[in-house]
Design an enzyme around this catalytic site. Structure first.
Site, short mmCIF file in Angstrom:
data_model
loop_
_atom_site.label_atom_id
_atom_site.label_comp_id
_atom_site.label_asym_id
_atom_site.label_seq_id
_atom_site.Cartn_x
_atom_site.Cartn_y
_atom_site.Cartn_z
N ASP A 70 0.86 -1.18 0.00
CA ASP A 70 0.00 0.00 0.00
C ASP A 70 0.90 1.23 0.00
O ASP A 70 1.45 1.61 1.03
CB ASP A 70 -0.91 0.03 1.25
CG ASP A 70 -1.99 -1.05 1.20
OD1 ASP A 70 -1.77 -2.08 0.54
OD2 ASP A 70 -3.04 -0.84 1.82
N LYS A 122 -10.21 0.07 -2.70
CA LYS A 122 -10.14 -0.11 -1.25
C LYS A 122 -10.45 1.20 -0.52
O LYS A 122 -9.58 2.06 -0.42
CB LYS A 122 -8.75 -0.62 -0.84
CG LYS A 122 -8.58 -0.75 0.67
CD LYS A 122 -7.22 -1.36 1.04
CE LYS A 122 -6.99 -1.30 2.55
NZ LYS A 122 -5.65 -1.75 2.94
N LYS A 130 -6.80 3.24 -3.52
CA LYS A 130 -7.26 3.25 -2.13
C LYS A 130 -7.46 4.70 -1.70
O LYS A 130 -6.68 5.57 -2.07
CB LYS A 130 -6.18 2.56 -1.28
CG LYS A 130 -6.39 2.60 0.22
CD LYS A 130 -5.31 1.75 0.92
CE LYS A 130 -5.29 2.01 2.42
NZ LYS A 130 -4.20 1.31 3.12
#
Lengths: 308, 293
Positions: free
Chosen positions: A145, A244, A208
């Site tokens: 991430d 996400k 995300k």
């Protein structure tokens, strides 16, 4: 595949003309997702699906091996008194905890995601970010991430951000790359859309919303805007990108609203943890409590669930 | 031109606010002559859930207030009630209570609040204990609030019964949700307005109207409610409450008294909803045979 995408997109970067976002329209559409009536049986399915999509997260300066060990145990023992529940999708930790988490989770099927690129601010030189990512991958992270340089993005240096994402993608190897836009710092939905397009073209496997350190985080308006970017890209290229939302999704009601939105915007193909995740630390307990409430009719208390 | 009187809408009291029932249902309350006098919310399971959530949220702050501060706030409730005596007397009369009786009921209710306000910072001193133990420990027991309490208000009074079962619960630092009397609910909601203007933090007391029968199961099986005070007289409902209470070992306290009588208030009603915590603290027994001093 990512290599091809990169070449094509670099060529087209100037041509990718992100559409302007109609904020009022987005708000109205989002409000409608929240009025869907969900029957009990579907609700129960939705709740279990939400559980399987959670990236159980701890990203704090005070994280200890003990804390990570406890969270890893929870990841595949969500509620031992209640058999038949799925495990969460992954645990999300700092790079220094990756090897430890990996060992704790061995054969459980739960993945290990690591934040990187000087999370959460992203204010570090490029070679530090690359080393940060390489370290996490070498330690065994299944997913990375990364955060984008919001400062550069806001200053209009889009090529810098593009190159940054593309170089991190190269270092990732087999690990899937989630690109955190930190939408709370991007100020407008237009910027969110532009950053989403940029990340997707630069090689993101997932986009995300947030680090969880900045408010507002994953509002439905922001998530909707990002889902539309994914949809437009899929319609054009046939390539699926994951989504996400992270930060602020702490109740099962909000999780279900998000699932409704994903289904109506992207369709059933995205309704699994391969393509959709929730980044959350306290959502799991609320979903568990709702599942047991749905099955027994008895309202639950957090006294009888693990402490996050 | 004749003025049109503005009638009051009786709503619920949850988390310091006055929402309508989530279900949108209501029942008509009639006076003794059979004339409708108000529409009363018919609370649902979800209202119970919302009230329990609000009470849980308020528990941390209320239980950690100093006992002295809690006493001040309870006294403030009495002050506010004193200022609205006439309104309560009129409401009691509308529900079929005679004038003299109504006046007396309101007066006793006010005095009863002052009584429990006074106990707030004293009951622990009076009832705690230092226990003799056969080791060199300082061993003491003190009372702590049990948590969120579900209260079924007495059915045959509108104000006094409610006040009598509610005050000992919050005096001890608990938060609660109260199910008002089914046939005489008016004063409960007006009393909520008194609480609202008394520095009592939102969510410490939540008041619902509706039927005992419909809500008893939800309330008594709720895992986040730690005790039940039952002021009603329906033995069937009480039995099901007691059975449901087993799931998380709630205390079930049955309160059946003539609330007008002075002896219907006492110190021990406070500790009905308290937990006794005993602490063992190592200490040198100075002057003892095994002591080095």
């Amino acid at each position: 595949m990512s290599q091809t995408r990169k070449t094509i997109s670099k060529f087209n970067l100037q041509m990718v003309d992100s559409p302007a976002i109609d904020k009022v329209g987005v708000e109205e559409r989002v409000a409608r997702f929240q009025t869907r009536s969900i029957k009990n049986e579907s609700k129960l399915q939705g709740l279990k699906m939400s559980l399987s999509m959670i990236d159980l997260t701890t990203l704090e300066g005070k994280d200890t091996p003990g804390k990570v060990k406890q969270m890893c145990y929870k990841a595949h023992h969500l509620c031992d008194t209640h058999p038949g529940l799925p495990t969460v999708a992954a645990v999300c930790v700092y790079p220094s905890m990756v090897a430890f988490a990996k060992k704790e989770l061995k054969d459980s099927g739960v993945k290990v995601a690591s934040v990187s690129t000087a999370f959460p601010s992203g204010q570090a030189p490029m070679d530090v970010k690359l080393l940060d990512t390489r370290f996490a991958v070498d330690e065994g992270a299944d997913e990375i991430d990364m955060v984008i340089s919001r400062g550069k993005f806001l200053a209009g240096e889009y090529s810098f951000v593009f190159d940054e994402i593309a170089s991190i993608k190269e270092v990732c190897g087999n690990a899937r790359l989630k690109v955190i836009l930190e939408t709370g710092e991007l100020a407008t939905l237009d910027n969110v859309r532009k950053a989403s397009d940029l990340a997707i073209h630069a090689g993101a496997d997932f986009i995300k919303t947030s680090t969880g350190k900045i408010q507002p985080a994953a509002t439905m308006q922001v998530t909707y805007t990002m889902l539309m970017a994914i949809k437009d890209y899929f319609d054009k290229t046939g390539i699926m990108i994951g989504m996400k939302p992270a930060g602020g999704i702490s109740t099962s009601k909000l999780a279900l609203h998000n699932l409704v939105m994903v289904k109506e915007v992207l369709g059933d193909a995205w309704l699994n943890n391969e393509w959709f995740r929730f980044g959350a630390s306290s959502l799991a307990n609320d979903v568990l409590m709702q599942i047991i409430k749905s099955e027994t009719g008895i309202y639950q208390s957090s006294d009888y669930f693990s402490i996050d | 031109m004749a003025r049109i009187e503005i009638l009051k809408t009786y709503k619920l009291f949850i988390g310091g606010q006055f929402p309508r029932t989530e279900s949108g249902r209501f029942y008509a309350l009639k006076n003794t002559k059979g004339t409708p006098i108000a529409n009363i919310c018919l609370s649902s399971r979800k209202d119970v859930r919302n009230a329990a959530q609000a009470a849980r949220k308020a528990f941390g702050g209320w239980s950690e207030k100093t006992a002295f501060n809690r006493g001040q706030i309870l006294y403030r409730i009495a002050e506010m009630l004193e200022g609205r005596r006439d309104q309560f007397i009129a409401e009691l009369q509308a529900q079929g209570v005679g004038k003299a009786k109504a006046e007396k009921e309101v007066e006793i209710a006010i005095d009863r609040i002052v009584y429990y306000a006074g106990w707030c910072d004293k009951y622990n001193q009076v009832l705690s204990a230092v226990n003799p133990v056969s080791s060199s420990h300082f061993n003491f027991s003190v009372y702590e609030p049990t948590g969120v309490v579900g209260i079924f208000a007495p059915q045959n009074t509108s104000l006094l019964g409610l006040v009598s079962v509610l005050m000992p619960v919050i005096a001890g630092g608990n938060t609660c949700l109260v199910l008002a009397s089914e046939n005489m609910p008016l004063c409960a909601i007006t009393f909520a307005e008194v609480l609202h203007s008394s520095d009592l933090p939102g969510g410490v007391v939540n008041i619902l109207t509706g039927t005992n029968k419909e809500l008893a199961d939800t309330l008594s099986s709720h895992m986040d409610i730690n005790a039940i005070v039952y002021g009603g007289e329906d033995s069937e409902i009480l039995k099901s409450i007691q059975e449901n209470a087993v799931s998380n070992i709630k205390r079930v306290i049955v309160q059946k008294k003539d609330w007008v009588k002075p002896d219907s208030q006492d110190l021990y009603m406070i500790i009905d909803t308290q937990e006794l915590k005993t602490t063992w603290h190592p200490i040198e027994n100075i002057g003892g045979a095994t002591s080095s001093y």
